[in-house]
Design an enzyme around this catalytic site. Structure first.
Site, PDB file in Angstrom:
ATOM      1  N   GLY A 188       0.886  -1.203  -0.072  1.00  0.00           N
ATOM      2  CA  GLY A 188       0.005  -0.004  -0.137  1.00  0.00           C
ATOM      3  C   GLY A 188       0.809   1.242  -0.151  1.00  0.00           C
ATOM      4  N   GLY A 189       1.884   1.207  -0.620  1.00  0.00           N
ATOM      5  CA  GLY A 189       2.829   2.248  -0.525  1.00  0.00           C
ATOM      6  C   GLY A 189       3.660   2.739   0.734  1.00  0.00           C
ATOM      7  NE  ARG A 238      -3.390  -7.395  -2.930  1.00  0.00           N
ATOM      8  CZ  ARG A 238      -3.226  -6.289  -3.739  1.00  0.00           C
ATOM      9  NH1 ARG A 238      -4.258  -6.139  -4.905  1.00  0.00           N
ATOM     10  NH2 ARG A 238      -2.152  -5.636  -3.539  1.00  0.00           N
ATOM     11  NE  ARG A 250      -6.127   2.245  -7.677  1.00  0.00           N
ATOM     12  CZ  ARG A 250      -5.304   1.299  -6.985  1.00  0.00           C
ATOM     13  NH1 ARG A 250      -5.175   1.648  -5.677  1.00  0.00           N
ATOM     14  NH2 ARG A 250      -4.760   0.547  -7.514  1.00  0.00           N
TER      15      ARG A 250
HETATM   16  P1  ADP Z   1       3.928  -1.457  -2.255  1.00  0.00           P
HETATM   17  O1  ADP Z   1       4.104  -3.039  -2.044  1.00  0.00           O
HETATM   18  O2  ADP Z   1       3.703  -0.723  -1.264  1.00  0.00           O
HETATM   19  O3  ADP Z   1       2.683  -1.125  -3.198  1.00  0.00           O
HETATM   20  P2  ADP Z   1       5.860  -1.427  -4.488  1.00  0.00           P
HETATM   21  O4  ADP Z   1       7.437  -2.066  -4.017  1.00  0.00           O
HETATM   22  O5  ADP Z   1       5.098  -2.195  -5.249  1.00  0.00           O
HETATM   23  O6  ADP Z   1       5.264  -1.083  -2.798  1.00  0.00           O
HETATM   24  O7  ADP Z   1       6.190   0.120  -4.947  1.00  0.00           O
HETATM   25  C1  ADP Z   1       5.215   0.782  -4.961  1.00  0.00           C
HETATM   26  C2  ADP Z   1       5.821   2.005  -5.826  1.00  0.00           C
HETATM   27  O8  ADP Z   1       6.907   2.613  -5.158  1.00  0.00           O
HETATM   28  C3  ADP Z   1       6.320   1.645  -7.112  1.00  0.00           C
HETATM   29  O9  ADP Z   1       5.259   1.662  -8.117  1.00  0.00           O
HETATM   30  C4  ADP Z   1       7.278   2.858  -7.475  1.00  0.00           C
HETATM   31  O10 ADP Z   1       6.593   4.176  -7.863  1.00  0.00           O
HETATM   32  C5  ADP Z   1       8.033   2.973  -6.043  1.00  0.00           C
HETATM   33  N1  ADP Z   1       9.344   2.205  -6.092  1.00  0.00           N
HETATM   34  C6  ADP Z   1       9.342   1.303  -5.404  1.00  0.00           C
HETATM   35  N2  ADP Z   1      10.323   0.529  -5.371  1.00  0.00           N
HETATM   36  C7  ADP Z   1      11.462   1.596  -5.986  1.00  0.00           C
HETATM   37  C8  ADP Z   1      12.675   1.503  -6.566  1.00  0.00           C
HETATM   38  N3  ADP Z   1      13.428   0.551  -6.551  1.00  0.00           N
HETATM   39  N4  ADP Z   1      12.996   2.762  -7.370  1.00  0.00           N
HETATM   40  C9  ADP Z   1      11.942   3.807  -7.679  1.00  0.00           C
HETATM   41  N5  ADP Z   1      10.665   3.653  -7.223  1.00  0.00           N
HETATM   42  C10 ADP Z   1      10.478   2.717  -6.633  1.00  0.00           C
END
Ligand code: ADP
Length: 451
Positions: free
Chosen positions: A164-165, A292, A339
């Site tokens: 969730g960011g 999911r 969204r």
């Molecule tokens: P979550 O599981 O919290 O959604 P994610 O790993 O999917 O986390 O990452 C969410 C967002 O964070 C990505 O879409 C991107 O915008 C940013 N992000 C994540 N890892 C990186 C990285 N190594 N470099 C740059 N941006 C990143």
């Protein structure tokens, strides 16, 4: 096929699962908290069971209550939706030991992908390129220093159990490293109950590209193309589209092939999403997998004509992939999703309360997935998503034109929403040209739009 499915969720996704069950001739059981007595998923399910007080820890996250509701109503399967218990391996295990089918992958695969550092290692072994990063968890100052000097700056510290960011920290230079490390550990402990963090190189100017996969119980895996979700705020998606304006047929084939290979290697079953960052040169790096259904699944449905929630149910019931996804399936046309969240567009504070006017747009190529209505009360306890507005066109310009007119005619009064922000995104020349990355909203803010 199942006779009755319990839906362990609320809001638009609970209603979305009701739609799929009705089309398959399956009876439904809704569960709800005391705050959701008047919710539409309760009204439209065949049966409904109250599972506790408003706070989700006492209701939607309460495993014994959910399982008891399934037992009392003799449900033979549980669909967890997204959020809440959807990626809880323990819950999937309890379902199985209670003789109830969990509609999702195996508990082992859920557990693997939930530990993001372990997922990185296993996916590397299965042939996926990953963002360069630490070799597992960094637990001490010495470990974080040594990993950071190998990886270089900027880098990102991420919670191993994150989602969730949340639990992510960008570190621009060495002098900030140790302070950010300890903040990240504390945040991770508070948000996810574990201080475990790992490090990744920060991929600048990247685009978020993800692949929708489906696997059956017999080892067959396929993908249904990509979605682009680079329009984000605080690392959370707010606009998604399929196909991605940045993915060529060649990249799609290369990425798709490695995704299928990796998913076959771990015997992935049911629906899942493999997420990547793609850099300016078109190189891509695995970041995580969600085991999911995703919030943004409708854009894939609109361009493939595959009902992903029905597919999940059919796969869990033992149907073979070839009877669900026609061989040689391709994306047709273009789809975009906004969204719509109940938030103050200036402060992003959730905006709970009673909706007075709720007018949703319609017409060709417009789909609205929502569980709210005029006079509905948005409780303050849950996620702020109130509706997903999806449009499809024969091409991207037509999908954008439809979204633009649909947003003009989307009226919500009584609470604050993101509709005005979405109108501005759709009107932006860079968005319209498909020229954007995960920093899009930051650049947007500099031009005066509160985002
Ligand atoms: P979550 O599981 O919290 O959604 P994610 O790993 O999917 O986390 O990452 C969410 C967002 O964070 C990505 O879409 C991107 O915008 C940013 N992000 C994540 N890892 C990186 C990285 N190594 N470099 C740059 N941006 C990143």
């Amino acid at each position: 096929m199942f006779d009755k499915i319990l839906i362990a969720n609320r809001g638009e996704i609970a209603l979305r699962i009701v739609y799929a069950c009705k089309e398959l001739g399956i009876k439904t059981v809704a569960v709800y908290s005391e705050a959701d007595r008047n919710a539409l998923h309760v009204r439209f399910a065949d049966e409904a069971v109250c599972i506790g007080p408003p706070h989700s820890s006492e209701s939607y996250l309460n495993i014994p209550h959910v399982i008891s509701a399934a037992e009392v109503t003799s449900a033979d399967a549980i669909h967890p939706g997204y959020g809440f218990l959807a990626e809880n391996a323990n819950f999937a295990e309890v379902c199985e030991t209670s003789g109830i089918t969990f509609i999702g992958p195996s508990p082992e695969v859920i557990r693997l992908m939930g530990e993001k550092d372990r997922a990185r290692r296993e996916m590397t072994a299965a042939g996926l390129p990953v963002v360069p990063g630490s070799d597992g968890i960094v637990g001490t100052e010495a470990e974080v220093r040594s990993a950071a000097s190998d990886i270089g700056y900027p880098l990102m510290i991420k919670a191993a159990a994150g989602g969730g960011g949340k639990g992510m920290r960008v570190v621009g230079k060495e002098s900030e490293l140790l302070a950010q490390f300890s903040t990240a550990q504390n945040e991770a402990r508070l948000a996810f109950g574990s201080p475990d963090v790992y490090i990744e190189k920060y991929v600048t100017r990247s685009r978020h590209i993800e692949f929708q996969v489906l696997g059956d119980k017999y080892g067959q895996v396929t993908h249904l193309g990509e979605r682009e979700c680079s329009v984000q705020r605080r690392h959370q998606k707010i606009v998604e589209e399929s196909p991605s304006p940045a993915v060529t047929e060649e990249i799609r084939k290369t990425m798709g092939d490695v995704v299928i290979k990796a998913m076959s290697a771990i015997g992935y079953s049911n629906a899942g999403t493999v997420e990547f960052l793609m850099d300016e040169e078109g190189k891509f790096y695995f970041i995580e997998m969600n085991t999911r259904i995703q919030v943004e699944h409708p854009v894939t449905e609109m361009v493939t004509d595959v009902d992903l929630v029905k597919a999940q149910i059919q796969i869990a019931a033992g149907e073979r992939l070839e009877s669900i996804v026609p061989p040689g399936l391709r994306q047709r046309g273009h789809a975009i999703e906004c969204r719509i969240v109940a938030e103050d567009p200036e402060t992003f504070q959730p905006s709970a309360g009673r909706i007075s006017v709720f007018h949703i747009p319609g017409g060709t190529g417009v789909r609205v997935d929502t569980a709210v209505y005029a006079e509905a009360v948005i409780p303050p306890y849950y996620d702020s998503l109130i509706a997903k507005l999806i449009t499809r066109g024969k091409d991207r310009p037509e999908a954008i034109a439809r979204m633009t007119r649909a947003l003009e005619m989307f009226v919500v009064e009584g609470i604050q929403t993101s509709v005005s922000t979405h109108r501005k995104i759709l009107a932006d020349p860079d968005f319209q040209a498909g020229r954007y990355d995960t920093h899009f909203m930051e650049r947007f803010r500099r031009t005066g739009v509160p985002v």
